[in-house]
Every structure is written in C-alpha cells, then in structure tokens.
Design a protein around this motif. Structure first.
Motif, mmCIF file in Angstrom:
data_model
loop_
_atom_site.group_PDB
_atom_site.id
_atom_site.type_symbol
_atom_site.label_atom_id
_atom_site.label_comp_id
_atom_site.label_asym_id
_atom_site.label_seq_id
_atom_site.Cartn_x
_atom_site.Cartn_y
_atom_site.Cartn_z
ATOM 1 N N ILE A 129 0.829 -1.202 0.000
ATOM 2 C CA ILE A 129 0.000 0.000 0.000
ATOM 3 C C ILE A 129 0.864 1.253 0.000
ATOM 4 O O ILE A 129 0.635 2.203 -0.758
ATOM 5 C CB ILE A 129 -0.949 -0.010 1.212
ATOM 6 N N ALA A 130 1.881 1.248 0.856
ATOM 7 C CA ALA A 130 2.712 2.444 1.014
ATOM 8 C C ALA A 130 3.592 2.712 -0.204
ATOM 9 O O ALA A 130 3.983 3.859 -0.432
ATOM 10 C CB ALA A 130 3.573 2.309 2.260
ATOM 11 N N ILE B 71 7.620 3.266 -10.194
ATOM 12 C CA ILE B 71 8.342 2.325 -9.342
ATOM 13 C C ILE B 71 7.471 1.913 -8.155
ATOM 14 O O ILE B 71 7.461 0.747 -7.737
ATOM 15 C CB ILE B 71 9.663 2.947 -8.850
ATOM 16 N N GLY B 72 6.706 2.848 -7.614
ATOM 17 C CA GLY B 72 5.803 2.524 -6.521
ATOM 18 C C GLY B 72 4.731 1.535 -6.931
ATOM 19 O O GLY B 72 4.418 0.589 -6.206
ATOM 20 N N ILE B 73 4.165 1.738 -8.118
ATOM 21 C CA ILE B 73 3.133 0.823 -8.615
ATOM 22 C C ILE B 73 3.726 -0.564 -8.876
ATOM 23 O O ILE B 73 3.155 -1.592 -8.493
ATOM 24 C CB ILE B 73 2.493 1.386 -9.896
ATOM 25 N N GLY B 74 4.896 -0.593 -9.522
ATOM 26 C CA GLY B 74 5.548 -1.882 -9.756
ATOM 27 C C GLY B 74 5.930 -2.560 -8.463
ATOM 28 O O GLY B 74 5.762 -3.774 -8.304
ATOM 29 N N GLY B 75 6.448 -1.766 -7.511
ATOM 30 C CA GLY B 75 6.789 -2.325 -6.212
ATOM 31 C C GLY B 75 5.571 -2.855 -5.484
ATOM 32 O O GLY B 75 5.643 -3.876 -4.792
ATOM 33 N N GLY C 198 11.330 13.325 0.611
ATOM 34 C CA GLY C 198 10.607 12.064 0.614
ATOM 35 C C GLY C 198 11.418 10.938 1.219
ATOM 36 O O GLY C 198 10.896 10.130 2.010
ATOM 37 N N TYR C 199 12.701 10.855 0.867
ATOM 38 C CA TYR C 199 13.573 9.817 1.417
ATOM 39 C C TYR C 199 13.729 9.994 2.929
ATOM 40 O O TYR C 199 13.728 9.023 3.700
ATOM 41 C CB TYR C 199 14.949 9.880 0.751
ATOM 42 N N ARG D 203 4.004 8.337 -5.266
ATOM 43 C CA ARG D 203 3.355 9.587 -5.666
ATOM 44 C C ARG D 203 3.841 10.761 -4.820
ATOM 45 O O ARG D 203 4.048 11.866 -5.328
ATOM 46 C CB ARG D 203 1.844 9.440 -5.543
ATOM 47 N N LEU D 204 4.031 10.522 -3.503
ATOM 48 C CA LEU D 204 4.495 11.587 -2.616
ATOM 49 C C LEU D 204 5.874 12.094 -3.034
ATOM 50 O O LEU D 204 6.112 13.311 -3.075
ATOM 51 C CB LEU D 204 4.540 11.062 -1.179
#
Length: 430
Positions: free
Chosen positions: A61-62, A362-366, A78-79, A68-69
């Motif tokens: 989820i995160a 990358i977030g979606i793939g992750g 963000g990091y 996106r964030l």
C-alpha cells in the motif's frame, strides 16, 4: 585546458547504497531470529507467514503512496520521511510481547520502508544518463546483499551477547545516522554546488524526453492504461516474491534441512549474498556495456534480462543435493540473477517513463511485487506446514524451489508482449 568532469554522482550512489543496506538490514532481522523467536512465542509456520504478510501488505500500500508523494515533494524530503518512519518502527519491535505486537511493528516497518526504492530509482534518474543508470542501480541495489552478508554474523553476535530486543534497537538506530549525511550531501544536480558544469552536462546528455513537442503530458491516473506500466507490474509481481523467500526462509531452510543453528549457518547465508552482490553490480553493468557498444537500449535490456532469467532455472536442482555447499552455490546463482534482474528492471522503467513520474511507476511496480510477496508467503506457509506434518519438509521446499525456477522466464515473456519500444512517447504533467 579542459576541466575534469567531476564524480559527485557517485557520492549520491554511495548514499543510496548505504540507505538500501540499512533498509534490508532492518527488514531481515526477524528472518534471522525466526527460529529463536518461534520458540519463545510459540509460532507455527502460519503464524510467521502472517507476520510476513503484515509487512508485505503495508509495504504494498505504502509503495503507491510514497511513489506519488516523492514525485510531489522531491527525493530529498521524501527519502528523509521514509527512513524516519522505518527506523522508529524497526526499534519498536523490541517492545513486542507477542505475535500481535510483532505484526504491528512489521506493519509500521513496511509503511516506512516502502519509500526506499521509489526514492533511490528517482535519484539515479536525476543524477545519471540512461547508459549509466543500470550500473548505478546495480550498485545501490547491492546494498540488499551487503545487508544479508553482514546481517547473519552481526545479528547472531548481538543476539547471543545481548538478546533479541537489542538486535532490533541497534539496527534501527542506523537510519538516523544515515539521515544526517543525506540531509547534508544530497540535492538535485542543478542545486548541488559540489558538482561541476561538465558533470551536469554529462548527467543531462540524453535527448530531452520530458516535454517533447506534440506530446500530451502524462498524469498519474493514466498510468494503469499503459502497456508499459503493466510490463513493470508483471515483471515485479512474478519475481519480487522469490527474493522475499530467500530473505525470510533461506536461513531457516539451511537450519532445518542440514541441522544447523543461527551461528553455524551464518557462513552459508552470507555466501549466498556475497555472490548476489556481484550479480547486482555485474548485472547492472551488462546492459550499459551493450549500449555503449551500439546495441539499442531496448535490446540491451531485453537480452540481459533473458540471460538473468535463465540463470535462475538451475535452482530447481537444489532438491537433488545431499550436501549443503552445492545447495548454497545453486541458491547463490539464483540470488545473483535476481539482483541483476532487479537492477535492470528499474532502468527499464526509467527508459520508458519521464523522471517527474518515475517514482510513481516504481511505486506501482513495487506494489505489484509486494502483492506477490503477500500471496507467496501464504502459499509457502501452507506447503511447509503440510509437508512438516507428513514428515516431508524437504519435499515442501522442493516444490517452492520449482516455482522459483520458472518465475523469471514467465515474467520475461510477459514483459516482451507488453513492452513495445518507441510505441509511445511518454511525458509527465508536472
């Protein structure tokens, strides 16, 4: 006289490498202590699987949220947010008094750790041209292996000397040390005073594909309509769970199959990840090497990933080994191939999508990889518990190794169907 180009971009890679090392060190502590914690808290394989699934669910989820964030607020901030959350969560494990407490701690850890790869891949895209991105990704991604190399002896020493609570506290505190250096040293190239004009020119040497004429800007909600996005989704969904299996179950596999303990199996677990670290760097280097010799970017990535997928197949023969070291080398080859695959698939995303929306991709793939990471441990728990009851635990592991052997080739074929190079110029809507 020509001025030297400068190498500050490699300082950035070093920061990403250490962050990824800490990320995986915090993540794997519970896997290394699994057998001891299972005795203390009376866990079954299903109980442990649910704890792993709690992490995986939160992580999935995160990943989308952090992707996106980070595209919105930038890599630097963000990091920093990500590592603060996961470091606090890692230390919180020491307060757990039962299965529920560990589940809550793993959930919080998954929420924080999800920011690592979207931020790291975006940082690589900000600091490297396409021909060097696979190598840079391979270097920072090798931190996952270094964590697994130093993790077994380090955690074994802390556990035997001080107890399991301190293992979580000590490793969790490392993130705060890294944060000091990150905030001091990182900024995007155009704002970084430590770079030279020559280095900035090299970083931006690719043709400008952020806003080419005549193209419609790409927004986040449109990503799921694109074949390119689904290529990354399937590439991660089918292969990330295999790596999580190595991370969370291989120490236990060595212990149960070859009658070892945490201390005596440390050398075997570390060997797997020493080899895997070379796979990450060499795999990242390979497609860049082909590109520099005139192979088109798409074909360089394609041929490299096919080779990596084939190198995983021999893990099927672990079932025929009667000695631990042949098993170690077969698993090591597969782990190295996974890390090479992982470094390359990040750069495939960078090839297809602009920097301003890359963290989201990358977030979606992750997230897809994490969904697989939720489902696969559930299956593993059922298989291992079933065959343990029958007194055939080794047979359960044999089935799992067979699944791992074919996962990458299946992912590669699906990606070739979905990924059509130059089919569409993609741009981002800032």
């Amino acid at each position: 006289m020509r001025q030297p180009m400068g190498n500050y971009r490699w300082v950035v890679v070093s920061l990403l490498f250490f962050a990824t090392t800490i990320n995986y060190l915090d993540r794997q502590v519970i896997g290394l202590l699994k057998d001891n914690l299972a005795k203390d808290f009376n866990w079954s394989e299903k109980d442990y699987s649910r704890i792993v699934m709690a992490f995986s669910t939160a992580y999935a989820i995160a990943l989308v949220l952090f992707g996106r964030l980070i595209d919105k607020i930038g890599t630097r901030l963000g990091y920093a947010i990500s590592i603060v959350i996961w470091s606090v969560a890692a230390m919180f494990h020491a307060l757990a008094t039962g299965t529920m407490g560990f589940g809550i701690a793993r959930t919080a850890l998954g929420l924080g750790e999800a920011g690592n790869f979207p931020a790291a891949v975006k940082a690589v895209a900000e600091w490297f041209p396409k021909k060097d991105r696979a190598l840079a990704a391979g270097i920072f991604n090798s931190g996952t292996n270094v964590a697994a190399i130093i993790g077994p002896p380090l955690i074994a020493w802390i556990f035997s000397s001080y107890g399991w609570q301190e293992a979580f506290i000590w490793t969790g505190s490392l993130g705060f040390i890294w944060l000091i250096f990150w905030w001091w040293l990182y900024e995007i190239p155009s704002r970084q005073k430590r770079t030279t004009p020559e280095e900035i020119a090299y970083i931006h040497s690719d043709p400008d594909d952020e806003n080419p004429d005549g193209t419609k800007p790409l927004i986040w909600s449109e990503l799921f309509r694109l074949r390119q996005t689904w290529a990354i989704i399937f590439g991660k969904f089918l292969t990330d769970p295999v790596w999580w299996f190595y991370l969370f179950w291989i120490p236990s596999y060595f212990n149960t199959t070859y009658h070892l303990n945490l201390t005596s199996s440390a050398i075997h677990v570390s060997t797997v990840y020493v080899v895997a670290s070379f796979g990450s760097i060499l795999g990242g280097y390979m497609s860049g090497w082909l590109i520099k010799r005139g192979v088109p970017i798409y074909k360089a990535r394609k041929y490299s990933m096919l080779l990596f997928a084939c190198c995983v197949v021999p893990i099927f023969f672990v079932r025929y080994t009667n000695n631990i070291w042949p098993a170690v080398w077969l698993i090591s080859l597969a782990a190295a191939a996974h890390q090479a695959w992982s470094a390359t698939i990040y750069t495939v995303a960078g090839d297809m999508f602009p920097k301003k929306i890359l963290s989201s991709v990358i977030g979606i793939g992750g997230m897809a990889g994490s969904v697989g990471g939720i489902l696969f441990p559930f299956l593993i728990g059922i298989i291992l518990d079933h065959f343990k009851i029958l007194g055939l635990l080794g047979t359960g592991y044999n089935i799992i190794f067979g699944i791992c052997a074919v996962a990458y080739l299946l992912a590669w074929f699906i990606m070739q169907i979905l990924y059509k190079p130059n089919a569409q110029r993609l741009t981002s809507n800032a």
